[in-house]
Structure formats: structure tokens, C-alpha cells
Design a protein around this motif. Structure first.
Motif, mmCIF file in Angstrom:
data_model
loop_
_atom_site.group_PDB
_atom_site.id
_atom_site.type_symbol
_atom_site.label_atom_id
_atom_site.label_comp_id
_atom_site.label_asym_id
_atom_site.label_seq_id
_atom_site.Cartn_x
_atom_site.Cartn_y
_atom_site.Cartn_z
ATOM 1 N N GLN A 1 33.295 58.102 75.910
ATOM 2 C CA GLN A 1 32.311 57.587 74.959
ATOM 3 C C GLN A 1 31.702 56.274 75.442
ATOM 4 O O GLN A 1 30.480 56.079 75.368
ATOM 5 C CB GLN A 1 32.965 57.388 73.590
ATOM 6 N N GLN A 2 32.544 55.390 75.951
ATOM 7 C CA GLN A 2 32.038 54.107 76.418
ATOM 8 C C GLN A 2 31.194 54.254 77.683
ATOM 9 O O GLN A 2 30.172 53.583 77.841
ATOM 10 C CB GLN A 2 33.206 53.147 76.686
ATOM 11 N N GLY A 3 31.622 55.129 78.583
ATOM 12 C CA GLY A 3 30.935 55.243 79.854
ATOM 13 C C GLY A 3 29.684 56.087 79.817
ATOM 14 O O GLY A 3 28.645 55.695 80.371
ATOM 15 N N PHE A 4 29.736 57.254 79.130
ATOM 16 C CA PHE A 4 28.651 58.220 79.253
ATOM 17 C C PHE A 4 27.874 58.436 77.962
ATOM 18 O O PHE A 4 26.926 59.226 77.943
ATOM 19 C CB PHE A 4 29.203 59.554 79.755
ATOM 20 N N ARG A 5 28.248 57.757 76.906
ATOM 21 C CA ARG A 5 27.432 57.768 75.686
ATOM 22 C C ARG A 5 26.861 56.377 75.407
ATOM 23 O O ARG A 5 25.685 56.248 75.092
ATOM 24 C CB ARG A 5 28.265 58.248 74.493
ATOM 25 N N SER A 6 27.693 55.360 75.524
ATOM 26 C CA SER A 6 27.209 53.991 75.350
ATOM 27 C C SER A 6 26.725 53.373 76.654
ATOM 28 O O SER A 6 26.131 52.294 76.633
ATOM 29 C CB SER A 6 28.327 53.112 74.756
ATOM 30 N N PHE A 7 27.010 54.028 77.780
ATOM 31 C CA PHE A 7 26.622 53.545 79.112
ATOM 32 C C PHE A 7 27.154 52.139 79.386
ATOM 33 O O PHE A 7 26.508 51.356 80.078
ATOM 34 C CB PHE A 7 25.098 53.585 79.280
ATOM 35 N N ASN A 8 28.315 51.861 78.839
ATOM 36 C CA ASN A 8 28.982 50.578 79.098
ATOM 37 C C ASN A 8 30.026 50.830 80.181
ATOM 38 O O ASN A 8 31.231 50.875 79.921
ATOM 39 C CB ASN A 8 29.624 50.053 77.816
#
Length: 282
Positions: free
Chosen positions: A245-252
Motif C-alpha cells: 500500500q505504501q509503495g505502490f498505492r501511495s508511491f511512498n
């Protein structure tokens, strides 16, 4: 110094450095940057400090530990009993049974996750129909925290029990037969042979399965992502799904890298603790 050996291994070294070593180093450096700021971001500890106060990270960690504590002992207990049964001379068509119990691993994770999602569907799933057929109340499996967690645990147990049973079976076949013959002559019952001989001699193989299972559970992603979509209300969100979720949805990607290295650190700590506690005299 002859260069020929190094020229032969040079292609591998280049591939290793490009697709393995460099991504590891790069993601580690990224964990110290706030990637949301772009190229202007400097290095710091903001991502690691966030881990200590992030409520969602604590929820994901708690859910992962719950699955780990329940599913791994359950699965390995079943795998051990299954391995003993598959190793028995009284069992006919042992090759067929070994393949049958190993077969779930051949099924793709996406396919079997979709099947479990259909089986436990609250409206038309066959599990609820079976419960209704015997007069038991139906359960909204995928929309309640407890039942949703149970579905994840059942799915993982179904998939990985046979795999670990085959590994344990290989360990059982490495135990000399004369050990059991001597125990039988001394009057040891089959139950005593299992507890006093089989388990101690199987400990190195069992430890190997424990370490692999713990590392795999800490990386758990497919089942909660596809069966329950990390729900309901993050009740089945794991470290793997939160990282996604953080890497590929929020791009964080910076914070996702910090989560990834936190998972790697937890896996190393758990593995080291298991080797210290259960690996003595192995």
C-alpha cells in the motif's frame, strides 16, 4: 594471475550486481529519504521514526504475529503427523498420497486465493451452505475480523502443510531403521518411539521448516491481499500488504523501503532466536 576463471563468472557477477546487489543497496539508501519530496529530499531518519509511531504499522505487525503464532505451529504439527503417516510401511500407494498432499503447492497463489474467496463467500459460498445443511448458523467469513483471520490461516495451512510434510518425510527417511528395531527390542511403544526418538532425530529438519515458515509468514502478502483485501477494517492487513500500500498505492517508496528492512530485521531476529533455542545439539 590468470583472468580466464573471472571472465567465465563475469556475466553472473554483472547480473548479480544489477538485479540483486544494487536494488538492495538502493532500497536501503531510499529508506533514509522522504521519497514524496522527490529529488530534493535529503537523507534522514524520518521514515524510521515514523515506524515507531505508525498505528497502521503496529496493526500490520500485530496481525502478522497472530498469524505466525497460530498458523505455523498448526501447520507444522499437521505436517509432522502427515509425514509420519506417509512414511509408514502400512500405507499403500504411498507415491500417490505424497503427490496428492504436495499438489496444493503446484496451484498458483492467485488461483487458490480466488477459490478460497469463493468457498467462504457469505452469500453463496459452499462453506455456509454446508453449515446451513447441518443446522448451524451461517458466518459472514470475509466481513468479520475473527472469521476473516481464520480463513487466511486455513488457506495458508492447506497450501503449505503438504510442502513441509515432504521436507519432514525426507528427514524421516534419513533416520536409520536399526534405531527403531533396537527400541522395539527394548520394549518401546510406537508412541514412545515417536516422542523419544523420532522428534529428537527430526529436530534439524523441523528447525529448517520452522525458520522457512516464519520468514514466509513475515512476508505474507498474497492471501490477505486477494482473499480478504486486508479487511475488514485492516483486520487482516499484514506487513506485506501494508508495504504494498505504501509503495505502490501511495508511491511512498522511501517509507516502503523502511518497512521492508524492518521485516528483514524481524526475520533475522526470529530466525536467530529459533536457531539458538531449538538448534542446540542439532
Amino acid at each position: 594471475m590468470p583472468l580466464a576463471p573471472y571472465l567465465f563468472i563475469l556475466p553472473y557477477l554483472l547480473i548479480f550486481a544489477t538485479f540483486w546487489a544494487w536494488p538492495i543497496v538502493s532500497s536501503f539508501l531510499m529508506s533514509f529519504k522522504d521519497s514524496r519530496l522527490g529529488a530534493a529530499a535529503g537523507y534522514g531518519l524520518s521514515n524510521w521514526q515514523r515506524l515507531l509511531t505508525d498505528e497502521f504499522f503496529r496493526t500490520a505487525l500485530k496481525n502478522t504475529v497472530i498469524i505466525l503464532v497460530i498458523q505455523v505451529p498448526l501447520m507444522l504439527s499437521l505436517a509432522t503427523m502427515l509425514a509420519v503417516a506417509l512414511n509408514s510401511r502400512l500405507l499403500r500407494a504411498r507415491g500417490l498420497f505424497r503427490f496428492a498432499f504436495f499438489a496444493p503447492l503446484v496451484v498458483g497463489t492467485v488461483a487458490y486465493s480466488a477459490v478460497f474467496r469463493l468457498l467462504f463467500n457469505g452469500e453463496f459460498g459452499i462453506v455456509n451452505r454446508a453449515l446451513a445443511g447441518v443446522g448451524l448458523p451461517e458466518v459472514d467469513w470475509l466481513n468479520q475480523p475473527g472469521p476473516a483471520m481464520a480463513v487466511i490461516i486455513l488457506a495458508m495451512t492447506w497450501r503449505w502443510t503438504g510442502y513441509n510434510a515432504i521436507i519432514l518425510l525426507a528427514g524421516l527417511q534419513g533416520i536409520p531403521e536399526d534405531v527403531y528395531e533396537a527400541a522395539a527390542i527394548d520394549g518401546a511403544t510406537p508412541w514412545q518411539q515417536f516422542w523419544k526418538m523420532t522428534l529428537p532425530l527430526l529436530r534439524p529438519t523441523l528447525l529448517f521448516c520452522i525458520v522457512l515458515s516464519v520468514i514466509g509468514t513475515l512476508q505474507l502478502f498474497t492471501e490477505p491481499a486477494l482473499i480478504t483485501n486486508s479487511g475488514p477494517g485492516n483486520a487482516t492487513m499484514t506487513l506485506g500488504t501494508y508495504l504494498y500500500q505504501q509503495g505502490f498505492r501511495s508511491f511512498n517508496f522511501g517509507y516502503a523501503s523502511a518497512i521492508a528492512y524492518a521485516v528483514a530485521a524481524l526475520a533475522a531476529v526470529f530466525s536467530f532466536a529459533q536457531l539458538r533455542l531449538f538448534g542446540r545439539d542439532s
